[in-house]
Design a protein around this motif. Structure first.
Motif, PDB file in Angstrom:
ATOM      1  N   THR A 139     -10.984 -45.702  -3.604  1.00 18.68           N
ATOM      2  CA  THR A 139     -11.608 -46.057  -4.798  1.00 18.68           C
ATOM      3  C   THR A 139     -13.056 -46.381  -4.867  1.00 18.68           C
ATOM      4  N   ILE A 140     -13.721 -45.420  -5.814  1.00 18.43           N
ATOM      5  CA  ILE A 140     -15.357 -45.630  -5.783  1.00 18.43           C
ATOM      6  C   ILE A 140     -15.541 -46.641  -7.039  1.00 18.43           C
ATOM      7  N   LYS A 141     -15.845 -47.680  -6.805  1.00 17.42           N
ATOM      8  CA  LYS A 141     -15.996 -48.582  -8.051  1.00 17.42           C
ATOM      9  C   LYS A 141     -17.452 -48.153  -8.964  1.00 17.42           C
ATOM     10  N   TRP A 142     -18.380 -47.602  -8.347  1.00 22.62           N
ATOM     11  CA  TRP A 142     -19.599 -47.347  -9.086  1.00 22.62           C
ATOM     12  C   TRP A 142     -19.390 -45.641 -10.094  1.00 22.62           C
ATOM     13  N   LEU A 143     -18.262 -45.164  -9.914  1.00 22.94           N
ATOM     14  CA  LEU A 143     -17.849 -44.322 -10.498  1.00 22.94           C
ATOM     15  C   LEU A 143     -17.226 -44.519 -11.886  1.00 22.94           C
ATOM     16  N   PRO A 144     -17.309 -43.611 -12.986  1.00 16.70           N
ATOM     17  CA  PRO A 144     -16.435 -43.952 -14.070  1.00 16.70           C
ATOM     18  C   PRO A 144     -14.740 -43.914 -13.700  1.00 16.70           C
ATOM     19  N   ARG A 145     -14.021 -44.601 -14.285  1.00 19.26           N
ATOM     20  CA  ARG A 145     -12.598 -44.769 -13.894  1.00 19.26           C
ATOM     21  C   ARG A 145     -11.890 -43.359 -13.726  1.00 19.26           C
ATOM     22  N   GLN A 146     -12.391 -42.215 -14.507  1.00 16.76           N
ATOM     23  CA  GLN A 146     -11.777 -40.866 -14.181  1.00 16.76           C
ATOM     24  C   GLN A 146     -12.098 -40.404 -13.305  1.00 16.76           C
ATOM     25  N   PHE A 147     -13.061 -40.684 -12.378  1.00 15.43           N
ATOM     26  CA  PHE A 147     -13.465 -39.916 -11.384  1.00 15.43           C
ATOM     27  C   PHE A 147     -13.487 -41.135  -9.997  1.00 15.43           C
ATOM     28  N   GLY A 148     -13.223 -42.448 -10.254  1.00 14.40           N
ATOM     29  CA  GLY A 148     -13.433 -43.445  -9.371  1.00 14.40           C
ATOM     30  C   GLY A 148     -12.190 -43.275  -8.272  1.00 14.40           C
ATOM     31  N   THR A 149     -11.002 -42.974  -8.781  1.00 14.35           N
ATOM     32  CA  THR A 149      -9.833 -42.746  -7.829  1.00 14.35           C
ATOM     33  C   THR A 149      -9.790 -41.480  -7.206  1.00 14.35           C
ATOM     34  N   VAL A 150      -9.850 -41.271  -5.948  1.00 14.65           N
ATOM     35  CA  VAL A 150     -10.095 -39.754  -5.211  1.00 14.65           C
ATOM     36  C   VAL A 150      -8.824 -39.856  -4.280  1.00 14.65           C
ATOM     37  N   PRO A 151      -7.940 -39.184  -4.531  1.00 14.41           N
ATOM     38  CA  PRO A 151      -7.100 -38.902  -3.536  1.00 14.41           C
ATOM     39  C   PRO A 151      -7.448 -37.920  -2.409  1.00 14.41           C
ATOM     40  N   VAL A 152      -7.119 -38.220  -1.133  1.00 19.44           N
ATOM     41  CA  VAL A 152      -7.601 -37.112  -0.160  1.00 19.44           C
ATOM     42  C   VAL A 152      -6.635 -37.033   0.759  1.00 19.44           C
ATOM     43  N   ALA A 153      -5.915 -35.836   1.082  1.00 13.12           N
ATOM     44  CA  ALA A 153      -4.797 -35.602   1.906  1.00 13.12           C
ATOM     45  C   ALA A 153      -5.249 -34.621   2.838  1.00 13.12           C
ATOM     46  N   LEU A 154      -4.827 -34.434   4.371  1.00 11.46           N
ATOM     47  CA  LEU A 154      -5.239 -33.506   5.211  1.00 11.46           C
ATOM     48  C   LEU A 154      -4.003 -32.949   5.993  1.00 11.46           C
ATOM     49  N   TYR A 155      -3.688 -31.583   5.988  1.00 14.35           N
ATOM     50  CA  TYR A 155      -2.594 -31.265   6.539  1.00 14.35           C
ATOM     51  C   TYR A 155      -2.702 -29.951   7.603  1.00 14.35           C
ATOM     52  N   LEU A 156      -2.239 -30.353   8.736  1.00  8.11           N
ATOM     53  CA  LEU A 156      -2.097 -29.165   9.531  1.00  8.11           C
ATOM     54  C   LEU A 156      -0.997 -28.259   9.382  1.00  8.11           C
ATOM     55  N   ASN A 157      -1.180 -26.973   9.003  1.00  9.75           N
ATOM     56  CA  ASN A 157       0.147 -26.044   9.055  1.00  9.75           C
ATOM     57  C   ASN A 157       0.098 -25.011   9.721  1.00  9.75           C
ATOM     58  N   ALA A 158       1.286 -24.488  10.326  1.00 10.74           N
ATOM     59  CA  ALA A 158       1.456 -23.268  11.091  1.00 10.74           C
ATOM     60  C   ALA A 158       2.300 -22.330  10.198  1.00 10.74           C
ATOM     61  N   PHE A 159       1.807 -21.082  10.171  1.00 11.73           N
ATOM     62  CA  PHE A 159       2.422 -20.134   9.240  1.00 11.73           C
ATOM     63  C   PHE A 159       2.905 -18.670   9.801  1.00 11.73           C
ATOM     64  N   ALA A 160       3.899 -18.219   9.205  1.00  9.18           N
ATOM     65  CA  ALA A 160       4.313 -16.819   9.420  1.00  9.18           C
ATOM     66  C   ALA A 160       4.860 -16.304   8.332  1.00  9.18           C
ATOM     67  N   ASP A 161       4.175 -15.100   8.227  1.00  9.67           N
ATOM     68  CA  ASP A 161       4.789 -14.091   7.332  1.00  9.67           C
ATOM     69  C   ASP A 161       5.203 -12.726   7.595  1.00  9.67           C
ATOM     70  N   ALA A 162       5.665 -12.022   6.640  1.00  4.28           N
ATOM     71  CA  ALA A 162       6.242 -10.637   6.659  1.00  4.28           C
ATOM     72  C   ALA A 162       6.272 -10.118   5.348  1.00  4.28           C
ATOM     73  N   GLY A 163       6.011  -8.934   5.340  1.00  3.32           N
ATOM     74  CA  GLY A 163       6.120  -8.188   4.014  1.00  3.32           C
ATOM     75  C   GLY A 163       6.118  -6.693   4.214  1.00  3.32           C
ATOM     76  N   TYR A 164       6.653  -5.896   3.239  1.00  7.00           N
ATOM     77  CA  TYR A 164       6.758  -4.324   3.134  1.00  7.00           C
ATOM     78  C   TYR A 164       6.357  -3.870   1.849  1.00  7.00           C
ATOM     79  N   ILE A 165       5.552  -2.775   1.608  1.00  4.33           N
ATOM     80  CA  ILE A 165       5.202  -2.117   0.336  1.00  4.33           C
ATOM     81  C   ILE A 165       5.519  -0.577   0.598  1.00  4.33           C
ATOM     82  N   SER A 166       6.514  -0.213  -0.651  1.00  2.00           N
ATOM     83  CA  SER A 166       6.738   1.151  -0.653  1.00  2.00           C
ATOM     84  C   SER A 166       5.700   1.836  -1.699  1.00  2.00           C
TER      85      SER A 166
END
Length: 465
Positions: free
Chosen positions: A383-410
């Motif tokens: 919560t940043i009190k000096w910002l307007p109420r529409q911008f003063g609430t800032v959610p922040v999340a950080l995720y570490l991810n491992a991914f594996a993809d496969a595909g085929y195109i004809s």
């Protein structure tokens, strides 16, 4: 018999020690639902998302789960920064008032546009030598809640590498039952330099000092929202494109024949069922999308093409901070030979095998399987009190991810693009970081490995819904 005696003894000890057992039969009547903080948004738009109504009888021990589902549906309207339910029980707990506390977003934006004309940042960085002449700039204006009914007006003026002018208006609910909606818009763009073919699985650009392509389309899209999660939409559009003779000389398959103009009507039906927790960055639930489209409806249309497209993705919490999701994307297009302008393959938006972000692989039919394992490093709300109420609430999340993809195109005509990646299995894997913050912004940094032995660092910024 011994185990049964231990169970009975356990219950007796709990009752003697004063530990209250949960009463799964106790119910309460929802007396009133109060809304707080919806200064602009009409109450009916919010109530449309709630399964609970005044007068409903609910089991007390199930109320928290019921309210959490409804809270997520209100969040997914993209009208509020924060959404919180506070239940208030009467003295005997036979009745409950629900207080829904909301903090609205800032709905009016007038933002400068400064973005790349290429498919993604990585293509510009690695293949276009970070050429700043390939920048588009201008102004984007939007009002995301014009009348308080979640209706949206968007205006875009872009100059630079690809001048473009767009306007659209979306009204989600036309009827009292809040099921019928309508969106309409138009777009006009010009290109001096444009991709006239795909060669060696890369976009081949034609440079130019004069305009080589003009494109205009108008669309109108009625929609029907049957329940909370299901949407039906019919998109009807008219498209008119003209190109220079130089484009046809460079690629005779760009439009077919000597005609420099392509005009057609297109009908597209889309059904989506979205039961994810948070549309911005889902961690549980699933979504389904099915699409059927026909380009060229009238006898005089210059294109005759149809395609089917489908997406299914499932999101699973594994416990603690771990999450998993898996999904498939499928597309089939007919006939095999269509103008290059109407060819769609792997490499655009989310239809790709990660590790191949720098490639465009043309073809008629494709399938992609995408898998991710995520670990949440942190998830906080500042919560940043000096910002307007529409911008003063800032959610922040950080995720570490491992991914594996496969595909085929004809690809039935690989010689048109000298493709080496079509008609073969593609696979990619890697690690990444996802930074999720307010107003649906997601920053992604991935280090990917492809089956071709290539490894690169890829960056992207997306505003997801």
């Amino acid at each position: 018999m011994r185990y049964q005696l231990w169970i009975v003894l356990g219950f007796l000890l709990m009752s003697r020690s004063g530990v209250a057992l949960p009463d799964s039969t106790k119910t309460a009547v929802i007396r009133h639902i109060f809304l707080e903080g919806n200064h602009k948004t009409r109450a009916g738009i919010i109530m449309r998302e709630l399964a609970v109504k005044s007068g409903d009888t609910v089991r007390v021990h199930e109320l928290a789960d019921i309210l959490e589902v409804d809270r997520r549906k209100v969040v997914n309207t993209n009208l509020f920064v924060t959404v919180q339910f506070d239940p208030e029980f009467t003295g005997d707990s036979s009745q409950v008032d629900l207080r829904l506390k909301l903090r609205e977003r800032w709905y009016i934006f007038g933002l400068p546009v400064f973005q790349l004309a290429d498919r993604n940042f990585n293509e510009w960085w690695y293949d276009r030598n970070r050429d700043f002449s390939r920048i588009t700039y201008g102004l984007y204006g939007s009002h995301n809640n014009v009348s308080g009914r979640n209706d949206k007006l968007k205006v875009l003026v872009e100059l630079g590498f690809v001048p473009k002018y767009e306007i659209s208006y979306s009204f989600p609910y036309l009827d009292r039952g809040m099921k019928l909606g309508l969106t309409a818009g138009a777009s006009y763009s010009t290109n001096k330099s444009l991709a006239v073919r795909t060669w060696n699985d890369k976009l081949d650009f034609l440079p130019g000092e004069s305009v080589n392509r003009r494109r205009f389309y108008f669309f109108i899209s009625p929609s029907y929202r049957s329940k909370f999660y299901g949407y039906h939409m019919l998109d009807v559009r008219w498209v008119n494109a003209t190109v220079s003779d130089t484009v046809l000389i460079r690629n005779p398959h760009y439009l077919f024949g000597d005609d420099t103009r392509q005009r057609f009507f297109q009908f597209t039906y889309t059904y989506s069922y979205n039961k994810r927790d948070i549309g911005q960055y889902p961690l549980r639930g699933y979504n389904v999308v099915f699409q059927a489209s026909k380009r060229g409806v009238l006898p005089g249309d210059d294109v005759n093409q149809g395609y089917l497209y489908g997406v299914y993705r499932h999101f699973l919490p594994l416990g603690g901070r771990f999450f998993f999701n898996s999904g498939v994307r499928l597309r089939a297009s007919f006939p095999a030979r269509v103008p290059y302008l109407n060819m769609v393959g792997l490499g655009y938006r989310l239809d790709l095998v990660r590790g191949y972000e720098l490639y465009v692989i043309d073809g008629q039919h494709y399938g992609v399987l995408q898998n991710e394992l995520k670990f949440r490093l942190f998830d906080v709300v500042k919560t940043i009190k000096w910002l307007p109420r529409q911008f003063g609430t800032v959610p922040v999340a950080l995720y570490l991810n491992a991914f594996a993809d496969a595909g085929y195109i004809s690809n039935k005509v690989p010689e048109w693009s000298n493709s080496r990646l079509s008609n073969r299995l593609l696979a990619g894997t890697g690690l990444g970081l996802d930074l999720v913050t307010f107003y649906n912004l997601v920053y992604r940094l991935n280090y990917s490995f492809s089956a071709e032995g290539e490894r690169r660092l890829f960056f992207s910024v997306a505003r997801e819904f």
